[in-house]
Design a protein around this motif. Structure first.
Motif, PDB file in Angstrom:
ATOM      1  N   MET A  39      68.001  -4.080  16.551  1.00 43.83           N
ATOM      2  CA  MET A  39      68.542  -3.112  17.501  1.00 43.83           C
ATOM      3  C   MET A  39      70.004  -3.405  17.808  1.00 43.83           C
ATOM      4  SD  MET A  39      67.988  -0.439  19.257  1.00 43.83           S
ATOM      5  CE  MET A  39      68.570   0.473  20.677  1.00 43.83           C
ATOM      6  N   LEU A  40      70.312  -4.703  18.016  1.00 45.14           N
ATOM      7  CA  LEU A  40      71.690  -5.075  18.318  1.00 45.14           C
ATOM      8  C   LEU A  40      72.619  -4.717  17.166  1.00 45.14           C
ATOM      9  CD1 LEU A  40      73.844  -6.419  20.063  1.00 45.14           C
ATOM     10  CD2 LEU A  40      73.185  -8.618  19.072  1.00 45.14           C
ATOM     11  N   ALA A  41      72.192  -5.000  15.926  1.00 44.97           N
ATOM     12  CA  ALA A  41      73.026  -4.677  14.774  1.00 44.97           C
ATOM     13  C   ALA A  41      73.311  -3.185  14.721  1.00 44.97           C
ATOM     14  CB  ALA A  41      72.339  -5.132  13.484  1.00 44.97           C
ATOM     15  N   ALA A  42      72.290  -2.369  14.976  1.00 43.42           N
ATOM     16  CA  ALA A  42      72.476  -0.917  14.972  1.00 43.42           C
ATOM     17  C   ALA A  42      73.454  -0.486  16.053  1.00 43.42           C
ATOM     18  CB  ALA A  42      71.129  -0.219  15.162  1.00 43.42           C
ATOM     19  N   MET A  43      73.334  -1.081  17.237  1.00 43.33           N
ATOM     20  CA  MET A  43      74.233  -0.735  18.342  1.00 43.33           C
ATOM     21  C   MET A  43      75.672  -1.150  18.040  1.00 43.33           C
ATOM     22  SD  MET A  43      72.544   0.846  20.688  1.00 43.33           S
ATOM     23  CE  MET A  43      73.567   0.681  22.143  1.00 43.33           C
ATOM     24  N   ILE A  44      75.838  -2.241  17.316  1.00 40.25           N
ATOM     25  CA  ILE A  44      77.181  -2.681  16.947  1.00 40.25           C
ATOM     26  C   ILE A  44      77.811  -1.703  15.965  1.00 40.25           C
ATOM     27  CG2 ILE A  44      78.467  -4.460  15.696  1.00 40.25           C
ATOM     28  CD1 ILE A  44      76.499  -6.495  16.954  1.00 40.25           C
ATOM     29  N   TYR A  45      77.042  -1.278  14.962  1.00 37.31           N
ATOM     30  CA  TYR A  45      77.564  -0.296  14.014  1.00 37.31           C
ATOM     31  C   TYR A  45      77.849   1.032  14.722  1.00 37.31           C
ATOM     32  CZ  TYR A  45      76.482  -3.236   9.981  1.00 37.31           C
ATOM     33  OH  TYR A  45      76.467  -4.244   9.057  1.00 37.31           O
ATOM     34  N   MET A  46      77.011   1.370  15.700  1.00 30.52           N
ATOM     35  CA  MET A  46      77.186   2.629  16.418  1.00 30.52           C
ATOM     36  C   MET A  46      78.431   2.609  17.293  1.00 30.52           C
ATOM     37  SD  MET A  46      76.878   4.006  19.696  1.00 30.52           S
ATOM     38  CE  MET A  46      75.810   2.868  20.560  1.00 30.52           C
ATOM     39  N   GLY A  47      78.658   1.524  18.022  1.00 32.12           N
ATOM     40  CA  GLY A  47      79.744   1.497  19.002  1.00 32.12           C
ATOM     41  C   GLY A  47      80.981   0.743  18.599  1.00 32.12           C
ATOM     42  N   GLY A  48      80.952   0.099  17.438  1.00 32.31           N
ATOM     43  CA  GLY A  48      82.088  -0.718  17.039  1.00 32.31           C
ATOM     44  C   GLY A  48      83.392   0.048  16.949  1.00 32.31           C
ATOM     45  N   HIS A  49      83.345   1.261  16.419  1.00 31.18           N
ATOM     46  CA  HIS A  49      84.575   2.031  16.234  1.00 31.18           C
ATOM     47  C   HIS A  49      85.041   2.694  17.526  1.00 31.18           C
ATOM     48  CE1 HIS A  49      81.493   5.127  16.108  1.00 31.18           C
ATOM     49  NE2 HIS A  49      82.438   6.042  16.240  1.00 31.18           N
ATOM     50  N   VAL A  50      84.207   2.655  18.555  1.00 33.62           N
ATOM     51  CA  VAL A  50      84.560   3.294  19.828  1.00 33.62           C
ATOM     52  C   VAL A  50      85.138   2.283  20.810  1.00 33.62           C
ATOM     53  CG1 VAL A  50      83.699   4.616  21.797  1.00 33.62           C
ATOM     54  CG2 VAL A  50      82.765   5.022  19.505  1.00 33.62           C
ATOM     55  N   SER A  51      84.377   1.220  21.080  1.00 30.03           N
ATOM     56  CA  SER A  51      84.775   0.264  22.107  1.00 30.03           C
ATOM     57  C   SER A  51      84.941  -1.153  21.591  1.00 30.03           C
ATOM     58  CB  SER A  51      83.721   0.236  23.222  1.00 30.03           C
ATOM     59  OG  SER A  51      82.506  -0.329  22.737  1.00 30.03           O
ATOM     60  N   GLY A  52      84.593  -1.381  20.336  1.00 30.62           N
ATOM     61  CA  GLY A  52      84.569  -2.738  19.829  1.00 30.62           C
ATOM     62  C   GLY A  52      83.192  -3.352  19.921  1.00 30.62           C
ATOM     63  N   ALA A  53      82.279  -2.697  20.632  1.00 30.59           N
ATOM     64  CA  ALA A  53      80.870  -3.121  20.720  1.00 30.59           C
ATOM     65  C   ALA A  53      80.728  -4.559  21.183  1.00 30.59           C
ATOM     66  CB  ALA A  53      80.163  -2.910  19.376  1.00 30.59           C
ATOM     67  N   ASN A  54      81.461  -4.930  22.226  1.00 30.58           N
ATOM     68  CA  ASN A  54      81.302  -6.281  22.765  1.00 30.58           C
ATOM     69  C   ASN A  54      79.926  -6.467  23.394  1.00 30.58           C
ATOM     70  OD1 ASN A  54      83.910  -6.679  21.995  1.00 30.58           O
ATOM     71  ND2 ASN A  54      84.723  -7.071  24.017  1.00 30.58           N
ATOM     72  N   TYR A  55      79.593  -5.676  24.389  1.00 28.37           N
ATOM     73  CA  TYR A  55      78.274  -5.681  25.036  1.00 28.37           C
ATOM     74  C   TYR A  55      77.929  -7.002  25.719  1.00 28.37           C
ATOM     75  CZ  TYR A  55      77.572  -1.718  21.788  1.00 28.37           C
ATOM     76  OH  TYR A  55      77.708  -0.550  21.062  1.00 28.37           O
ATOM     77  N   ASN A  56      78.802  -7.970  25.707  1.00 27.26           N
ATOM     78  CA  ASN A  56      78.458  -9.318  26.151  1.00 27.26           C
ATOM     79  C   ASN A  56      79.687 -10.003  26.746  1.00 27.26           C
ATOM     80  OD1 ASN A  56      77.794 -12.077  26.320  1.00 27.26           O
ATOM     81  ND2 ASN A  56      76.550 -12.019  24.475  1.00 27.26           N
ATOM     82  N   PRO A  57      79.654 -10.388  28.025  1.00 26.75           N
ATOM     83  CA  PRO A  57      80.820 -11.051  28.628  1.00 26.75           C
ATOM     84  C   PRO A  57      81.234 -12.329  27.904  1.00 26.75           C
ATOM     85  CG  PRO A  57      79.298 -10.328  30.336  1.00 26.75           C
ATOM     86  CD  PRO A  57      78.594 -10.119  29.023  1.00 26.75           C
ATOM     87  N   ALA A  58      80.265 -13.044  27.335  1.00 31.33           N
ATOM     88  CA  ALA A  58      80.604 -14.277  26.624  1.00 31.33           C
ATOM     89  C   ALA A  58      81.385 -13.976  25.348  1.00 31.33           C
ATOM     90  CB  ALA A  58      79.334 -15.060  26.291  1.00 31.33           C
ATOM     91  N   VAL A  59      81.003 -12.922  24.645  1.00 30.41           N
ATOM     92  CA  VAL A  59      81.747 -12.509  23.457  1.00 30.41           C
ATOM     93  C   VAL A  59      83.131 -12.006  23.857  1.00 30.41           C
ATOM     94  CG1 VAL A  59      81.841 -10.840  21.572  1.00 30.41           C
ATOM     95  CG2 VAL A  59      79.697 -12.006  22.087  1.00 30.41           C
ATOM     96  N   SER A  60      83.198 -11.246  24.942  1.00 28.72           N
ATOM     97  CA  SER A  60      84.496 -10.775  25.431  1.00 28.72           C
ATOM     98  C   SER A  60      85.396 -11.948  25.804  1.00 28.72           C
ATOM     99  CB  SER A  60      84.305  -9.862  26.648  1.00 28.72           C
ATOM    100  OG  SER A  60      83.608  -8.686  26.295  1.00 28.72           O
ATOM    101  N   MET A  61      84.811 -13.002  26.359  1.00 18.87           N
ATOM    102  CA  MET A  61      85.585 -14.207  26.671  1.00 18.87           C
ATOM    103  C   MET A  61      86.178 -14.800  25.396  1.00 18.87           C
ATOM    104  SD  MET A  61      86.741 -16.645  28.607  1.00 18.87           S
ATOM    105  CE  MET A  61      85.902 -16.559  30.194  1.00 18.87           C
ATOM    106  N   ALA A  62      85.382 -14.870  24.342  1.00 14.81           N
ATOM    107  CA  ALA A  62      85.873 -15.408  23.070  1.00 14.81           C
ATOM    108  C   ALA A  62      86.997 -14.550  22.512  1.00 14.81           C
ATOM    109  CB  ALA A  62      84.724 -15.498  22.067  1.00 14.81           C
ATOM    110  N   VAL A  63      86.828 -13.236  22.603  1.00 13.30           N
ATOM    111  CA  VAL A  63      87.852 -12.321  22.083  1.00 13.30           C
ATOM    112  C   VAL A  63      89.127 -12.419  22.919  1.00 13.30           C
ATOM    113  CG1 VAL A  63      88.393  -9.912  21.594  1.00 13.30           C
ATOM    114  CG2 VAL A  63      86.093 -10.782  21.158  1.00 13.30           C
ATOM    115  N   LEU A  64      88.974 -12.639  24.233  1.00 16.26           N
ATOM    116  CA  LEU A  64      90.132 -12.842  25.107  1.00 16.26           C
ATOM    117  C   LEU A  64      90.915 -14.074  24.677  1.00 16.26           C
ATOM    118  CD1 LEU A  64      91.766 -12.377  27.788  1.00 16.26           C
ATOM    119  CD2 LEU A  64      90.056 -13.838  28.898  1.00 16.26           C
ATOM    120  N   VAL A  65      90.223 -15.186  24.495  1.00 13.27           N
ATOM    121  CA  VAL A  65      90.889 -16.419  24.085  1.00 13.27           C
ATOM    122  C   VAL A  65      91.454 -16.282  22.678  1.00 13.27           C
ATOM    123  CG1 VAL A  65      90.567 -18.891  23.687  1.00 13.27           C
ATOM    124  CG2 VAL A  65      89.417 -17.789  25.600  1.00 13.27           C
TER     125      VAL A  65
END
Length: 279
Positions: free
Chosen positions: A1-27
């Protein structure tokens, strides 16, 4: 399900969905602090809504709650959340934010498989949340805060470590660092093809405008009223003809106008061309 959601939203928002991942992308340098804060707020709100909907569908008592397994020490559960969130964030950074892997079609699968493996390995130990927003939604449904800290501090620490370590092993990718995400990049979305596509658009524009001539001559071609400055109107008029949209042009103008006087001088123009050329 997560993989599908990433493919679905990646081109729109980047498909972070996770504050920890957003933290990594910030750094990593692909997300600015204001954008990071906005992502976290939306992620938590989304998780609260999803958890409540799940509780309505199956009952709050049947809704899972992340917590250390029976006879599992809190420190061990913390370590599992840290390690597997680190693995998740490291995979995201290396398959979805690097030049060397840009344009790949496996990024969603790689991320989804990582989460699945983590769920099987860490589930009995920590509950395998790996996502502070998801944990927040589930804790809200159960109206408890016991171990709540664990599912924020552990994953965020893992994301932070992944972002820092990325710079150590991918020095050639350090074109944008800590807080520099807005210089030439599209604001908002960070993961996925957004940054590389935008850089390609800028590079193509530079080639079309310069056409092999000097920076001074290309500046003169944009300075249509001959006042030694380029206004936003002049830049817009010229670049709309090159196929760029007004948002892209406004972003470029804001990046070039370093003294914020509403015009681009020749020195500012050359500086931004050099920066875009090396990006």
């Amino acid at each position: 399900m997560l993989a599908a959601m990433i493919y679905m939203g990646g081109h729109v928002s980047g498909a972070n969905y996770n504050p920890a991942v957003s933290m990594a992308v910030l750094v990593r340098g692909k997300l600015g602090v204001p954008q990071f804060a906005g992502y976290v707020v939306v992620q938590v709100l989304g998780a609260l809504c999803a958890a409540r909907m799940g509780a309505l569908a199956i009952g709050a008592e049947n809704t899972p709650l992340p917590q250390p397994g029976a006879d599992v020490m809190t420190g061990h559960a913390f370590l599992m959340e840290f390690l597997f969130t680190y693995a998740l964030a490291a995979v995201v950074l290396n398959v979805a934010t690097t030049v060397s892997t840009e344009g790949n079609s496996f990024y969603g699968l790689a991320i989804g498989v990582t989460v699945t493996a983590g769920a099987y390995a860490a589930g009995p130990v920590s509950g395998a949340a790996f996502n502070p927003a998801v944990a927040t939604g589930l804790f809200a449904v159960h109206e408890t805060t016991k171990y709540f800290w664990l599912y924020w501090v552990g994953p965020l620490s893992g994301g932070l470590a992944a972002g820092l370590f990325f710079h150590l092993i991918n020095s050639e990718e350090n074109d944008l660092r800590f807080g520099a995400a807005d210089d030439l990049e599209k604001r908002a979305a960070a993961v996925g093809g957004h940054t590389s596509v935008y850089r390609t658009e800028v590079t193509d524009w530079l080639k079309s405008v310069r056409g092999g001539v000097s920076y001074q001559k290309s500046f003169a071609s944009l300075d249509r009223d001959g006042d030694k400055k380029i206004s936003l109107e002049e830049l817009t008029s010229a670049l709309l003809e090159q196929g760029l949209n007004t948002t892209q042009i406004s972003d470029m103008f804001a990046a070039a106008d370093t003294d914020n006087d509403g015009t681009i001088t020749e020195a500012e123009y050359i500086a931004i061309l050099e920066k875009a050329k090396s990006a």
